[in-house]
Design a protein around this motif. Structure first.
Motif, short mmCIF file in Angstrom:
data_model
loop_
_atom_site.label_atom_id
_atom_site.label_comp_id
_atom_site.label_asym_id
_atom_site.label_seq_id
_atom_site.Cartn_x
_atom_site.Cartn_y
_atom_site.Cartn_z
N PRO A 136 0.83 -1.22 0.00
CA PRO A 136 0.00 0.00 0.00
C PRO A 136 0.86 1.26 0.00
O PRO A 136 1.93 1.30 0.60
CB PRO A 136 -0.80 -0.12 1.30
CG PRO A 136 -0.84 -1.59 1.59
CD PRO A 136 0.49 -2.11 1.11
N SER A 137 0.35 2.28 -0.70
CA SER A 137 1.06 3.54 -0.78
C SER A 137 0.77 4.40 0.45
O SER A 137 -0.37 4.51 0.90
CB SER A 137 0.64 4.31 -2.04
OG SER A 137 1.26 5.57 -2.06
N PHE A 138 1.82 5.02 0.98
CA PHE A 138 1.66 5.95 2.08
C PHE A 138 1.97 7.38 1.65
O PHE A 138 2.06 8.27 2.46
CB PHE A 138 2.56 5.54 3.24
CG PHE A 138 2.18 4.22 3.85
CD1 PHE A 138 1.18 4.16 4.81
CD2 PHE A 138 2.80 3.05 3.45
CE1 PHE A 138 0.82 2.95 5.37
CE2 PHE A 138 2.45 1.83 4.01
CZ PHE A 138 1.45 1.78 4.97
N VAL A 161 -4.64 0.43 -10.73
CA VAL A 161 -4.60 1.06 -9.42
C VAL A 161 -5.77 0.50 -8.62
O VAL A 161 -6.90 0.45 -9.11
CB VAL A 161 -4.66 2.60 -9.51
CG1 VAL A 161 -3.35 3.14 -10.02
CG2 VAL A 161 -5.80 3.08 -10.39
N VAL A 162 -5.52 0.07 -7.41
CA VAL A 162 -6.52 -0.63 -6.60
C VAL A 162 -6.68 0.09 -5.26
O VAL A 162 -5.69 0.47 -4.63
CB VAL A 162 -6.09 -2.09 -6.35
CG1 VAL A 162 -7.19 -2.86 -5.62
CG2 VAL A 162 -5.73 -2.77 -7.66
N GLY A 163 -7.95 0.26 -4.82
CA GLY A 163 -8.19 0.85 -3.51
C GLY A 163 -9.17 1.99 -3.51
O GLY A 163 -9.85 2.23 -2.52
N ALA A 164 -9.27 2.73 -4.62
CA ALA A 164 -10.23 3.83 -4.73
C ALA A 164 -11.46 3.35 -5.49
O ALA A 164 -11.36 2.53 -6.40
CB ALA A 164 -9.60 5.02 -5.45
N SER A 165 -12.65 3.86 -5.13
CA SER A 165 -13.89 3.45 -5.80
C SER A 165 -14.15 4.22 -7.08
O SER A 165 -15.01 3.85 -7.87
CB SER A 165 -15.07 3.63 -4.85
OG SER A 165 -15.20 5.00 -4.46
N GLY A 194 -7.60 7.38 1.42
CA GLY A 194 -7.43 5.96 1.70
C GLY A 194 -6.10 5.40 1.24
O GLY A 194 -5.25 6.09 0.68
N SER A 195 -5.96 4.11 1.49
CA SER A 195 -4.77 3.39 1.05
C SER A 195 -5.02 2.78 -0.32
O SER A 195 -6.12 2.36 -0.64
CB SER A 195 -4.44 2.28 2.06
OG SER A 195 -3.33 1.53 1.63
#
Length: 290
Positions: A136-138, A161-165, A194-195
């Motif tokens: 995960p990106s910080f 890219v995974v994690g955002a809707s 979010g992550s």
């Protein structure tokens, strides 16, 4: 298991300074012509889906007896700088190449469509597909490199890219290097709380006859739209596709990255609805072979 992460803003951003509505599925095929291709039976399959204002995926399917060796896509219609091609991946089993388009958090009033493009051929010697994910990106940007097995070359790339809707994190880099691929993402101009992480896929094979990589850049400027075409040398044909945005700082989205003919790869990008005061450019990668 995720294989690692690069969590700070990528230094290539600094290096960059130097350097029609459709309601039904449309299917077309462009067969490669000219000298015998390094991968016999190589063809381009392209499909465009419905035009509306909802998130959607489109897949270009390869003919029976062939498999995906590369691919790409395009967004057409309204609000192009606000619609991201957030997922561009070969499907499991190599039957198709899939592209997913999503609007940013502000939405788009008009309609838009997704085009998917697949480079298809009987499996070349040594064909293998390998995938991995970053941690995960910080930070506001991240990148991830996936290497081919020893002795094999990368001929196709996929990323997500995974994690955002929605398209609050931009897939901005699908680079094909000789023996690896690099996928990069960046949060848009409003950021993302979010992550998120990156998925990367490398389509690898034994070195192709006469294989070479052609890389071309657009002008480096603050123009709202930039495009570039990488053209294969005489006697060679496109066997792989890649592209990237340099210097966009999360305010530019890819609107096209695909083989637009048997010898050319086109990459195009557009600034978001607020524009971008800085200079940026796009880069096209074509894997060419005899």
């Amino acid at each position: 298991m995720r294989e690692g992460s690069n969590r700070s803003r990528w230094t290539r951003r600094t290096a960059a300074v130097g350097g029609a509505a459709l309601s039904a599925l449309v299917l077309g095929q462009l067969a490669l012509t000219g000298p015998v291709a390094a991968v016999p039976g190589l063809s381009i399959r392209t499909t465009t889906g419905p035009s509306n204002s909802v998130a959607k995926s489109q897949s270009a399917t390869c003919p029976t007896g062939t498999t995906v060796i590369g691919g790409g896509g395009a967004i057409t219609g309204s609000g192009l700088g606000q619609v991201g091609m957030d997922i561009m991946l070969p499907l499991a089993g190599g039957s198709a190449y899939s592209v997913t388009g999503r609007e940013d958090e502000n939405g788009v009033a008009g309609n838009w469509a997704v085009t998917a493009s697949a480079l298809c051929a009987p499996a070349p010697s040594g064909l293998v597909t390998v995938s991995g994910s970053s941690a995960p990106s910080f930070g506001t940007s991240n990148w991830f490199e996936k290497s081919c097995p020893a002795g094999k070359h990368a001929i196709g790339v996929g990323g997500a890219v995974v994690g955002a809707s929605n398209s609050e994190v931009i897939l901005e880099d699908l680079r094909i290097q000789q023996s690896s691929v690099v996928v990069a993402g960046v949060e848009d101009g409003t950021g993302f709380a979010g992550s998120w992480w990156l998925d990367a896929t490398a389509i690898c094979a034994d070195p192709l006859p006469g294989e070479q990589r052609v890389v071309d850049d657009s002008s480096y400027s603050s123009a709202a739209v930039q495009s570039v075409v990488a053209t294969c040398p005489a006697g060679t044909r496109v066997h792989g596709v890649g592209g990237e945005i340099l210097g966009g700082e999360g305010q530019v989205r890819l609107t096209e990255m695909r083989a637009t003919s048997s010898t050319a790869v086109t990459v195009r990008a557009m600034e978001d609805e607020n524009g971008f005061s800085g200079n940026w450019k796009v880069r096209a990668y074509a894997v060419c072979a005899n």
